[in-house]
Design a protein around this motif. Structure first.
Motif, PDB file in Angstrom:
ATOM      1  N   SER A 158       0.857  -1.190   0.000  1.00 33.21           N
ATOM      2  CA  SER A 158       0.000   0.000   0.000  1.00 33.21           C
ATOM      3  C   SER A 158       0.893   1.240   0.000  1.00 33.21           C
ATOM      4  CB  SER A 158      -0.933   0.021   1.216  1.00 33.21           C
ATOM      5  OG  SER A 158      -0.196   0.193   2.417  1.00 33.21           O
ATOM      6  N   HIS A 159       0.271   2.404  -0.170  1.00 33.63           N
ATOM      7  CA  HIS A 159       1.008   3.678  -0.153  1.00 33.63           C
ATOM      8  C   HIS A 159       2.153   3.686  -1.170  1.00 33.63           C
ATOM      9  CE1 HIS A 159      -1.166   3.592   3.646  1.00 33.63           C
ATOM     10  NE2 HIS A 159      -1.072   4.906   3.684  1.00 33.63           N
ATOM     11  N   GLY A 174       6.773   2.467  -0.491  1.00 32.31           N
ATOM     12  CA  GLY A 174       5.458   2.161   0.063  1.00 32.31           C
ATOM     13  C   GLY A 174       5.510   1.349   1.339  1.00 32.31           C
ATOM     14  N   GLN A 175       4.325   1.059   1.886  1.00 38.71           N
ATOM     15  CA  GLN A 175       4.209   0.301   3.136  1.00 38.71           C
ATOM     16  C   GLN A 175       4.196  -1.195   2.867  1.00 38.71           C
ATOM     17  OE1 GLN A 175       1.231   1.489   6.124  1.00 38.71           O
ATOM     18  NE2 GLN A 175       0.666  -0.672   6.326  1.00 38.71           N
ATOM     19  N   GLN A 179      -2.021  -3.151   8.793  1.00 36.00           N
ATOM     20  CA  GLN A 179      -2.036  -2.163   9.873  1.00 36.00           C
ATOM     21  C   GLN A 179      -1.147  -0.959   9.495  1.00 36.00           C
ATOM     22  OE1 GLN A 179      -3.790  -1.826  12.712  1.00 36.00           O
ATOM     23  NE2 GLN A 179      -4.881  -3.782  12.729  1.00 36.00           N
ATOM     24  N   CYS A 180      -0.267  -0.530  10.388  1.00 32.57           N
ATOM     25  CA  CYS A 180       0.616   0.616  10.095  1.00 32.57           C
ATOM     26  C   CYS A 180       2.078   0.191  10.164  1.00 32.57           C
ATOM     27  CB  CYS A 180       0.334   1.766  11.047  1.00 32.57           C
ATOM     28  SG  CYS A 180      -1.178   2.669  10.653  1.00 32.57           S
ATOM     29  N   ARG A 181       2.414  -0.848   9.428  1.00 31.96           N
ATOM     30  CA  ARG A 181       3.787  -1.361   9.427  1.00 31.96           C
ATOM     31  C   ARG A 181       4.720  -0.426   8.675  1.00 31.96           C
ATOM     32  NH1 ARG A 181       4.238  -6.717  11.218  1.00 31.96           N
ATOM     33  NH2 ARG A 181       2.193  -7.637  11.658  1.00 31.96           N
ATOM     34  N   GLY A 182       6.005  -0.768   8.716  1.00 34.48           N
ATOM     35  CA  GLY A 182       7.020   0.104   8.157  1.00 34.48           C
ATOM     36  C   GLY A 182       7.070   0.091   6.638  1.00 34.48           C
ATOM     37  N   TYR A 208       6.284   6.765   2.454  1.00 36.01           N
ATOM     38  CA  TYR A 208       4.891   6.356   2.281  1.00 36.01           C
ATOM     39  C   TYR A 208       4.214   7.300   1.298  1.00 36.01           C
ATOM     40  CZ  TYR A 208       5.222   3.767   6.774  1.00 36.01           C
ATOM     41  OH  TYR A 208       5.565   2.920   7.807  1.00 36.01           O
ATOM     42  N   ALA A 209       3.580   6.739   0.273  1.00 39.48           N
ATOM     43  CA  ALA A 209       2.746   7.485  -0.675  1.00 39.48           C
ATOM     44  C   ALA A 209       3.398   8.749  -1.210  1.00 39.48           C
ATOM     45  CB  ALA A 209       1.401   7.814  -0.036  1.00 39.48           C
TER      46      ALA A 209
END
Length: 422
Positions: A158-159, A174-175, A179-182, A208-209
C-alpha cells in the motif's frame, strides 16, 4: 375627585398591557424575519453553524444500477438530507452513474495505472489486517475483470508511488504489510506485455505514498511521509530510466517540494509536472504494539497545487475548490484538463472524524481554473480512476456511511462509470 382617582389605575394598566402586546408582536416578527434571512446562507459551501447539522433540500438522485431506471422523487414532497456541520458538499451537476462489474476484491490504498484500454489495479488493503499482493486487470472494451497475476514478494502492499511510459509500470517504495507497518525502499518495474518484473535501485530512504511521475526521461519521486509514517518529507529525487531499466545506479537530488506529505495527485501535462492536494501527518503505529496497530494522529489536509517546468523552480498555482487528499490514483487527463475524483477533506470540527469528498473536480491547465463538474454516487477516498471512450470510471476505495454521514465506513470493489464531456 375620589371617583377620578379610582379610575386612573385601570386606565394605566390598560395602556401598559397594550404596550406589552405591541412589543411582543414586534419581537415575534423580528425573529421570523431573521430566521427566513439566515436560511439563505445554508447554500454557502464553507459556512459552518454552531449546531451539529445543516439541513438542505435533497436533489433528485440519478444514480442507478445498470439496467435499472433512476428513482424519481415524489412530486408532493420535498425530502431533505442532513449534512455534518463541516465543509458541506459543494454545489455540482448531477451525473448519471452506471454500476459495472465489481472488482474481484475490495481495495483501500491500492494503486492503478491505465494503459490504453486496460486498467492495472495493484495491491491495497482488503481489511486493516490483510493486504493484497497481486494485480487485477479491467478491460474497458468489454467491461470485464481478468488476467490476475502476482506481485514480487518484496514489493510494498500500500502507499505506493507509481508511473508508466505506456508499456512499463514503475512501482516505488510504500508500506510493507497490514495495519501501520514500516515502509520499504525497494522499487520495481513491470513489463505489462510479458508480465515480468525487474528490480531498479532502491530509494535513498523509504517513503509512504510519495508523489511519483515520469518526466523528461527521469522517474521523479517527491514528498510522502517519512519512516515514522507521520512526518512530511520534502525530499525530491529522480532516476534516469528507459524501458524497464535504470540508466543510473543512484538517485539524484532535485529541488525539494515546497510542502511535504502523502496522498497527492502527480500529473504530467504539456511537459509540465503538477503536484495537487495532499496532507501533512497520517496514522502511526501504536507504540509497543506487536502488530503495529494503527493509531490516529492529527492530519492537516490541503488543496495546494505546485508546478515544475523547464525553469526547474516550483510555481504555486490556484488551489483546489476545497482541501483534498487520498487522490494519488484518483485522477485522469481529459482533453486539456486534470480530472480528480473524490478524496478526503478537513475533519469534522466537532466529532474530529475524517470527512470524505463526493465531488468530481476539473483543473483546466490552459486557464488554470478549477471547476466542480459533477457528483459521485457516494463520497469515497483512495478510489482508482480510468477514462475510456468518453466514459469516466472509478473503482475501489472506502465510501461514506451514507448521504447524511461523510465519515468513512465500508471498503469496496465496486466499479462505476459516467459519460463525461469537457
Amino acid at each position: 375627585m375620589g371617583r377620578a382617582s379610582a379610575e386612573k389605575p385601570k386606565s394605566t394598566k390598560f395602556v401598559l398591557l397594550v404596550c406589552i402586546g405591541l412589543l411582543g408582536f414586534a419581537l415575534i416578527a423580528d425573529l421570523l424575519w431573521a430566521s427566513s434571512s439566515s436560511s439563505a446562507y445554508l447554500s454557502v459551501p464553507y459556512f459552518l453553524q454552531d449546531s451539529d447539522n445543516i439541513i438542505v433540500p435533497h436533489l433528485q438522485n440519478n444514480t442507478h444500477t445498470k439496467g435499472e431506471k433512476p428513482i424519481q422523487d415524489k412530486k408532493d414532497s420535498v425530502p431533505q438530507r442532513v449534512l455534518s456541520a463541516t465543509f458541506a458538499d459543494l454545489p455540482a451537476p448531477e451525473l448519471e452513474w452506471e454500476k459495472m462489474v465489481t472488482a474481484p476484491v475490495p481495495r483501500l490504498d491500492g494503486a492503478a495505472i491505465q494503459i490504453k484500454n486496460l486498467l492495472y489495479v495493484f495491491a491495497g488493503y482488503g481489511t486493516i489486517d490483510y493486504v493484497h499482493s497481486h494485480v487485477d486487470i479491467y478491460n474497458f472494451t468489454d467491461n470485464t475483470w481478468g488476467g490476475r497475476f502476482d506481485m514480487p514478494k518484496e514489493m510494498a502492499h500500500s502507499h505506493l508511488g507509481m508511473a508508466t511510459d505506456g508499456r512499463y509500470i514503475y512501482v516505488v517504495t510504500g508500506q510493507y504489510g497490514p495495519q501501520c507497518r514500516g515502509p520499504t525502499a525497494r522499487n520495481f518495474v513491470l513489463d505489462t506485455e510479458t508480465k515480468q518484473w525487474r528490480d531498479i535501485p532502491p530509494l535513498p530512504v523509504p517513503r509512504y505514498a510519495p508523489a511519483t511521475q515520469l518526466w523528461k526521461g527521469r522517474l521523479h519521486v517527491m514528498g510522502g511521509s517519512k519512516e515514522n509514517r507521520y512526518t512530511p518529507g520534502l525530499e525530491h529525487w529522480s532516476l534516469a530510466v528507459k524501458d524497464d531499466k535504470a540508466l543510473e545506479k543512484e538517485w539524484r537530488n532535485e529541488i525539494p517540494i515546497p510542502r511535504g506529505g502523502p496522498h497527492r495527485a502527480c500529473v504530467v501535462v504539456d511537459d509540465r509536472l503538477y503536484v495537487i492536494g495532499g496532507q501533512e501527518g497520517d496514522f502511526m503505529a501504536k507504540p509497543g504494539s506487536p502488530i503495529f496497530k494503527c493509531s490516529r494522529r492529527n492530519e492537516v489536509v490541503y488543496g495546494d497545487v505546485y508546478m515544475l517546468d523547464d525553469e526547474m523552480k516550483w510555481k504555486v498555482l490556484p488551489p483546489m475548490p476545497k482541501p483534498d487528499s487520498h487522490i494519488e490514483f484518483a485522477w485522469k487527463i481529459v482533453n486539456n484538463s486534470i480530472v480528480i475524483v473524490g478524496g478526503t477533506t478537513d475533519k469534522h470540527p466537532i466529532t474530529k472524524k475524517m470527512t470524505l469528498v463526493g465531488e468530481v473536480f476539473q483543473f483546466n491547465v490552459h486557464t488554470l481554473k478549477w471547476s466542480v463538474v459533477g457528483k459521485l454516487p457516494y463520497r469515497v477516498k483512495t478510489t482508482l480512476v480510468g477514462f475510456w471512450n468518453g466514459w469516466l470510471y472509478f473503482t475501489s476505495g472506502q465510501r461514506d456511511r451514507g448521504p447524511d454521514d461523510p465519515a468513512p465506513k465500508k471498503v469496496l470493489g465496486e466499479m462505476w462509470r459516467t459519460k463525461l464531456n469537457l
